[in-house]
Design an enzyme around this catalytic site. Structure first.
Site, PDB file in Angstrom:
ATOM      1  N   CYS A 417      33.014 -15.614   4.557  1.00 19.79           N
ATOM      2  CA  CYS A 417      34.393 -16.154   4.915  1.00 19.79           C
ATOM      3  C   CYS A 417      34.343 -17.168   5.949  1.00 19.79           C
ATOM      4  CB  CYS A 417      34.894 -14.819   5.884  1.00 19.79           C
ATOM      5  SG  CYS A 417      36.507 -14.669   5.977  1.00 19.79           S
ATOM      6  N   HIS A 544      34.282 -10.468   1.999  1.00 21.74           N
ATOM      7  CA  HIS A 544      33.303  -9.747   2.809  1.00 21.74           C
ATOM      8  C   HIS A 544      32.445  -8.780   2.129  1.00 21.74           C
ATOM      9  CE1 HIS A 544      34.429 -11.202   6.711  1.00 21.74           C
ATOM     10  NE2 HIS A 544      35.585 -11.238   6.436  1.00 21.74           N
ATOM     11  N   GLU A 546      29.805  -7.552   2.530  1.00 26.81           N
ATOM     12  CA  GLU A 546      28.908  -6.476   3.072  1.00 26.81           C
ATOM     13  C   GLU A 546      29.706  -5.140   3.123  1.00 26.81           C
ATOM     14  OE1 GLU A 546      30.333  -9.167   4.588  1.00 26.81           O
ATOM     15  OE2 GLU A 546      31.145  -8.935   6.425  1.00 26.81           O
TER      16      GLU A 546
HETATM   17  N1  GLN Z   1      38.845 -17.488  10.815  1.00 30.03           N
HETATM   18  C1  GLN Z   1      38.900 -17.593   9.435  1.00 30.03           C
HETATM   19  C2  GLN Z   1      40.052 -17.183   8.853  1.00 30.03           C
HETATM   20  O1  GLN Z   1      40.994 -16.668   9.319  1.00 30.03           O
HETATM   21  C3  GLN Z   1      37.568 -16.836   8.842  1.00 30.03           C
HETATM   22  C4  GLN Z   1      38.118 -15.202   9.363  1.00 30.03           C
HETATM   23  C5  GLN Z   1      36.471 -14.529   8.899  1.00 30.03           C
HETATM   24  O2  GLN Z   1      35.571 -15.035   8.824  1.00 30.03           O
HETATM   25  N2  GLN Z   1      36.867 -13.441   8.651  1.00 30.03           N
HETATM   26  O3  GLN Z   1      40.346 -17.608   7.485  1.00 30.03           O
END
Ligand code: GLN
Length: 614
Positions: A417, A544, A546
């Protein structure tokens, strides 16, 4: 026994005839006794007896969900397929029971009150005074009964048993409506359908080495005074309870000795279901639920070998996690679990080095040179680097430096992310020479916005604009590490939680310079996976992975990271080799959009190799 069990399953499928059985897990004395893992392990044990299990977690706080809560304070925000942002305990249930829960499986005070107030506004209470008893307590019971029936294991029809975990400690003011509702509920579902397991503490005073029962006595007394009667006591203690201690607890708490289980210290949490079986917890639970005749002896072969294997591992694999909340490991719980699943399956002992991202920054070199040196030493000593997700600009420059270091020094890297976004920023700055390249999250005025706000819904309202839950990623070519690791599928479904994404207008410049976007969404506008093909392992993902890793089925990309960190990636990829000719065919679709993927088989699987599937 087998035969009777089949009868029970049949009853389930037919619906109607079946009565849901409930196991309520409460906690006493202190918080942090591992109630969530204990409740999950109880679920595993019942599943091993051939029963289908679902679960509900009750969090008595006022927040509607965990989405707005700081990982500092409350541990990670766990994300479900349906986009629910929930308590991390739901992650334990999903991992241990290999199920997929819904947002409604996490009940909070906020959700219940909101439902009741909405009903009141609609006039559903017909002029009555709306009160905690019976309106809130009824709403809690209805919610539990409704959600318990949702199938979560991929099979049709409701589960046999629903494990309910009541968060907090018995006696907390905020959990009162729930304890009252659950007392009524146990009466409503009737004897034989409800089993209460109370997790308590039996401390050992170091001076005399004596196991003390008084805290447990008090907490059971508190439980009874609230209308809840424990059937089983699970006592946390450093070692097994002495027989006389068990007898004393039994006499004072009115629980049979064979229903008093000791949760003694174990080397790893996968031992917990084994520990419960060893003390015949399943017989005690099944006895209370009138299921002794229908369940089989628990089969925990896989759990036993995994728990033992984990204890025996010696050869370390060092992974540096470069993040923000490095003081609290619960802030990255699923990430740690995914790393562990992958390391154990590759027979390596996981060693995590927490690197505070801001300590890698030049500013720290001036202000706190020792911290700066220590952070870089950890990063340089790692076999693999992981930059996890995150919000806010603290430590972002440090994360960019970590990605740059891994890229230039050919150290295996996985960016998740925000971790993917910062890898793209580094590439734009270092390779495309765009010095001010940034995400508009951190620099709204940057001239080189390589990561931008790309809401799926409203472009003007920030609230509710998070891209949340399961989304599909289509591989753009099969001859890349991520597609191979995912078992040569045409697509993969993973969970998202973000607002910002790689700027589609900059994609061709980045690709021309060698950064490949190997996974995109169905429109081809959203970049989901990025890879450096000429690097041993440099992968960034907007999702994600995970959250979907399981002890028996590690997440593909974590497996890739650990394998690369141990120099075993080639042999792993070899095991995932795609049939000749397929790579060429798929690469025709490179940079394509969804319509070009029309020929992908419905299940998305190109070959039957024993790969890891999402
Ligand atoms: N802050 C970033 C976004 O909103 C990444 C979010 C995250 O890593 N979950 O896109």
């Amino acid at each position: 026994m087998e035969k009777k069990y089949k009868v029970l399953l049949k009853m389930n499928k037919g619906g109607g005839a079946k009565k849901m059985k409930y196991v309520l897990v409460t906690g006493g004395v202190v918080s942090g006794l591992g109630k969530g893992v204990t409740a999950s392990s109880i679920g595993v044990l019942l599943k091993a007896c051939g029963l289908r299990v679902t679960s509900i977690k009750i969090d008595p706080y006022l927040n509607t969900d965990a989405g707005t809560m700081s990982p500092f304070e409350h541990g990670e925000v766990y994300v479900l397929d349906d986009g629910g942002e929930v308590d991390l305990d739901l992650g334990n249930y999903e991992r241990f029971l290999d199920i997929k829960l819904t947002r409604d499986n996490n009940i909070t005070t906020g959700k219940i009150y909101q439902a009741v107030i909405d009903r009141e506004r609609r006039g559903d209470y017909l002029g009555k005074t709306v009160q905690v008893v019976p309106h809130i307590t009824d709403a809690i019971q209805e919610w539990i009964e409704r959600v318990a029936m949702i199938p979560v294991d991929g099979q049709p029809g409701p589960a046999d048993v629903c494990v309910i975990e009541l968060g907090g400690t018995i006696g907390d003011i905020e959990s009162m409506p729930f304890t009252e509702a659950l007392g009524q509920f146990s009466y409503r579902v009737g004897a034989g359908n409800f089993c209460l397991i109370h997790v308590s503490l039996v401390p050992v005073l170091s001076a005399v080495g004596e196991q003390k029962t008084k805290p447990t006595q008090h907490s059971v007394r508190g439980l009874r005074s609230l209308g809840l009667t424990p059937n089983i006591l699970a006592c946390r203690s450093t070692s097994t309870l002495d027989e006389n201690v068990k007898l004393k607890i039994s006499q004072f708490c009115h629980v049979p000795e064979e229903s008093i289980i000791t949760l003694y210290d174990v080397p790893n949490i996968w031992h917990l279901p084994l520990l419960l079986r060893e003390q015949k917890a399943h017989e005690a639970i099944l006895g209370v639920l009138n299921l002794l005749g229908v369940a089989r002896e628990p089969n925990l072969k896989e759990w036993t070998s995994r728990a033992e294997l984990c204890d025996m591992l010696l050869e370390p694999v060092r992974i540096a996690i470069v993040g923000k909340y490095t003081g609290v490991s619960d802030s990255y719980l699923s990430l740690l679990k995914a790393l562990l699943h992958a390391s154990v399956s590759l027979r390596k002992k996981l060693v995590v080095d927490w690197v505070p991202a801001s300590d890698l920054e030049d500013e720290t070199a001036n202000e706190n040179p020792d911290a700066y040196k220590a952070a870089w030493k950890l990063l340089k000593g790692a076999d693999g680097v992981l930059v996890p997700g995150g919000f806010g600009d603290r430590g972002v420059e440090g994360k960019i430096l970590a990605a740059k270091y891994a890229r230039e020094n050919r150290i295996p890297f996985l960016g998740i992310c925000l971790g993917m976004q910062i890898a793209v920023i580094d590439f734009a700055r270092s390779i495309l020479g765009l010095q001010d390249a940034n995400s508009t999250e951190f620099d709204p005025d940057t001239k080189s916005p390589c990561v931008i706000f790309m809401p799926e819904g409203s472009k003007t309202h920030f609230g509710g604009t998070m891209r949340l839950g399961s989304r599909r990623t289509y591989f753009q070519l099969m001859d890349c590490k991520s597609a191979k690791l995912y078992g040569n599928r045409g697509f993969v479904d993973e969970r998202h939680r973000h607002r910002y994404e790689v700027n589609p207008d900059m994609v061709s410049h980045l690709e021309d310079a060698g950064l490949l976007f190997t996974g995109k969404d169905e429109t081809g506008r959203r970049m989901q996976i990025v890879e450096l093909p000429n690097h041993p392992y440099f992968v960034g993902v907007q999702f994600h992975p995970e959250f979907k890793s399981r002890p028996g089925n590690p997440s593909a990309l974590f497996l890739g990271l650990i394998a690369a960190a141990c120099g075993q990636l080639d042999s792993l990829l070899h095991a995932h080799k795609i049939p000749n000719g397929m790579a060429k065919k798929i690469s025709l679709y490179q940079n394509g959009n969804a319509t070009k993927f029309a020929k992908i088989p419905a299940d998305g699987i190109y070959s039957n190799c024993n790969g890891v599937h999402a």
